[in-house]
Motif scaffolding. Structure first.
Motif, PDB file in Angstrom:
ATOM      1  N   TRP A 129       0.839  -1.201   0.000  1.00 21.03           N
ATOM      2  CA  TRP A 129       0.000   0.000   0.000  1.00 21.03           C
ATOM      3  C   TRP A 129       0.873   1.250   0.000  1.00 21.03           C
ATOM      4  O   TRP A 129       2.085   1.181   0.203  1.00 21.03           O
ATOM      5  CB  TRP A 129      -0.880   0.017   1.257  1.00 21.03           C
ATOM      6  N   PHE A 130       0.226   2.395  -0.225  1.00 25.22           N
ATOM      7  CA  PHE A 130       0.874   3.667   0.061  1.00 25.22           C
ATOM      8  C   PHE A 130      -0.184   4.677   0.499  1.00 25.22           C
ATOM      9  O   PHE A 130      -1.390   4.468   0.312  1.00 25.22           O
ATOM     10  CB  PHE A 130       1.714   4.186  -1.111  1.00 25.22           C
ATOM     11  N   ALA A 165       1.989  -5.379   6.412  1.00 23.59           N
ATOM     12  CA  ALA A 165       1.567  -4.364   5.447  1.00 23.59           C
ATOM     13  C   ALA A 165       2.819  -3.586   5.051  1.00 23.59           C
ATOM     14  O   ALA A 165       3.395  -2.867   5.865  1.00 23.59           O
ATOM     15  CB  ALA A 165       0.523  -3.438   6.057  1.00 23.59           C
ATOM     16  N   ILE A 166       3.235  -3.725   3.811  1.00 25.52           N
ATOM     17  CA  ILE A 166       4.535  -3.227   3.364  1.00 25.52           C
ATOM     18  C   ILE A 166       4.354  -1.993   2.486  1.00 25.52           C
ATOM     19  O   ILE A 166       3.515  -1.974   1.574  1.00 25.52           O
ATOM     20  CB  ILE A 166       5.279  -4.328   2.598  1.00 25.52           C
ATOM     21  N   THR A 167       5.149  -0.976   2.752  1.00 25.82           N
ATOM     22  CA  THR A 167       5.054   0.267   2.001  1.00 25.82           C
ATOM     23  C   THR A 167       6.423   0.891   1.814  1.00 25.82           C
ATOM     24  O   THR A 167       7.360   0.613   2.575  1.00 25.82           O
ATOM     25  CB  THR A 167       4.129   1.267   2.729  1.00 25.82           C
ATOM     26  N   ILE A 201       3.754   7.353   7.662  1.00 26.16           N
ATOM     27  CA  ILE A 201       3.059   6.203   8.233  1.00 26.16           C
ATOM     28  C   ILE A 201       2.316   6.602   9.500  1.00 26.16           C
ATOM     29  O   ILE A 201       1.168   6.198   9.724  1.00 26.16           O
ATOM     30  CB  ILE A 201       4.044   5.058   8.520  1.00 26.16           C
ATOM     31  N   VAL A 202       2.960   7.394  10.351  1.00 23.33           N
ATOM     32  CA  VAL A 202       2.324   7.847  11.597  1.00 23.33           C
ATOM     33  C   VAL A 202       1.045   8.625  11.289  1.00 23.33           C
ATOM     34  O   VAL A 202      -0.007   8.394  11.910  1.00 23.33           O
ATOM     35  CB  VAL A 202       3.296   8.717  12.416  1.00 23.33           C
ATOM     36  N   ILE A 219       3.041  -3.023  10.308  1.00 25.60           N
ATOM     37  CA  ILE A 219       3.483  -2.236   9.164  1.00 25.60           C
ATOM     38  C   ILE A 219       5.001  -2.250   9.028  1.00 25.60           C
ATOM     39  O   ILE A 219       5.735  -2.085   9.997  1.00 25.60           O
ATOM     40  CB  ILE A 219       2.975  -0.785   9.275  1.00 25.60           C
ATOM     41  N   VAL A 220       5.435  -2.440   7.801  1.00 25.28           N
ATOM     42  CA  VAL A 220       6.857  -2.385   7.453  1.00 25.28           C
ATOM     43  C   VAL A 220       7.040  -1.217   6.491  1.00 25.28           C
ATOM     44  O   VAL A 220       6.446  -1.201   5.408  1.00 25.28           O
ATOM     45  CB  VAL A 220       7.324  -3.691   6.789  1.00 25.28           C
TER      46      VAL A 220
END
Length: 235
Positions: free
Chosen positions: A129-130, A160-162, A169-170, A182-183
């Motif tokens: 995702w982004f 969940a990789i972005t 992300i925060v 989340i990564v």
């Protein structure tokens, strides 16, 4: 000419770069995109997504007299709508099923190590995702339901990789609360797996090969992921 390739990629990926086969430019679909209806009125991104989900519309890239790019909505005929529905059914791609996933070695935001070596004999569920991807955001409630259902199963690993950095992300988490671990800052691996199509969900079998590869914002994505997990657990 109506750009059917444009529509197909748009359905599967509202927010990544969309390239027309016969047009050299790329168009970024995001909150700053200018989208117009047939009467020339501007359409919000939310309304645009709703129209596209109806499968009654296609788009054409346009340039006004000032050289500004915009996206023109064009109504499809009934026959064209049927063709688009048939095309969308191919967005769950079986061509990747059975392929070995490249080696990975991540640390999620909670400090947990997620890598090929310590996920052997486990089912791995990746979401790519982004932050400014509307369909990525839209599927979060269903992803969260899947995570809540399986989070205590020691045979399943979620990530969940972005490519996004921590600050973005925060902000994203405060607003949308994605529950997958989340990564961040993993642009290389994301690109290698998704080929630029977001969101992409990949369910990996215990032997490290792909059980299911689902690219694009899909209705009922949660059920699709659940079904793939259950099947992978049996192998």
């Amino acid at each position: 000419m109506k750009l059917y390739l444009f529509l197909f990629l748009l359905i599967t990926n509202f927010s990544s770069e969309i390239l027309a086969q016969d047009a050299p430019q790329s168009i970024q679909i995001n909150g700053q995109s200018i989208i117009k209806d047939p009467q020339g009125n501007k359409v919000s991104l939310e309304d645009f997504m709703g129209l596209m989900e109806s499968k009654e519309w296609t788009i054409e890239p346009m340039v006004n007299d000032s050289g500004q790019q915009y996206i023109q909505l064009v109504k499809l005929s009934k026959e064209e709508q049927k063709a688009m529905v048939a095309m969308q059914s191919t967005t769950t791609s079986n061509k990747f099923n059975g392929i070995q996933v490249p080696y990975f070695n991540f640390i999620d935001r909670d400090g947990n190590i997620i890598k090929t070596d310590n996920t052997k004999n486990k089912v791995v569920v990746f979401n790519f995702w982004f932050a400014t991807c509307p369909p990525c955001i839209k599927e979060i409630p269903e992803l969260n339901e899947v995570y809540e259902k399986y989070k205590n199963n020691k045979d399943i690993v979620f990530a969940a990789i972005t490519f996004e950095k921590e600050e973005k992300i925060v902000q994203f988490q405060k607003k949308y609360n994605l529950k997958y671990p989340i990564v961040g800052r993993e642009g290389g691996f994301s690109q290698a797996i998704t080929r630029g199509a977001y969101p992409t969900n990949v369910i990996i079998k215990r032997d490290g090969t792909i059980q299911e590869y689902i690219s694009g914002g899909m209705i009922g994505i949660g059920k699709q992921i659940e079904a793939a997990i259950e099947e992978a657990l049996l192998q």
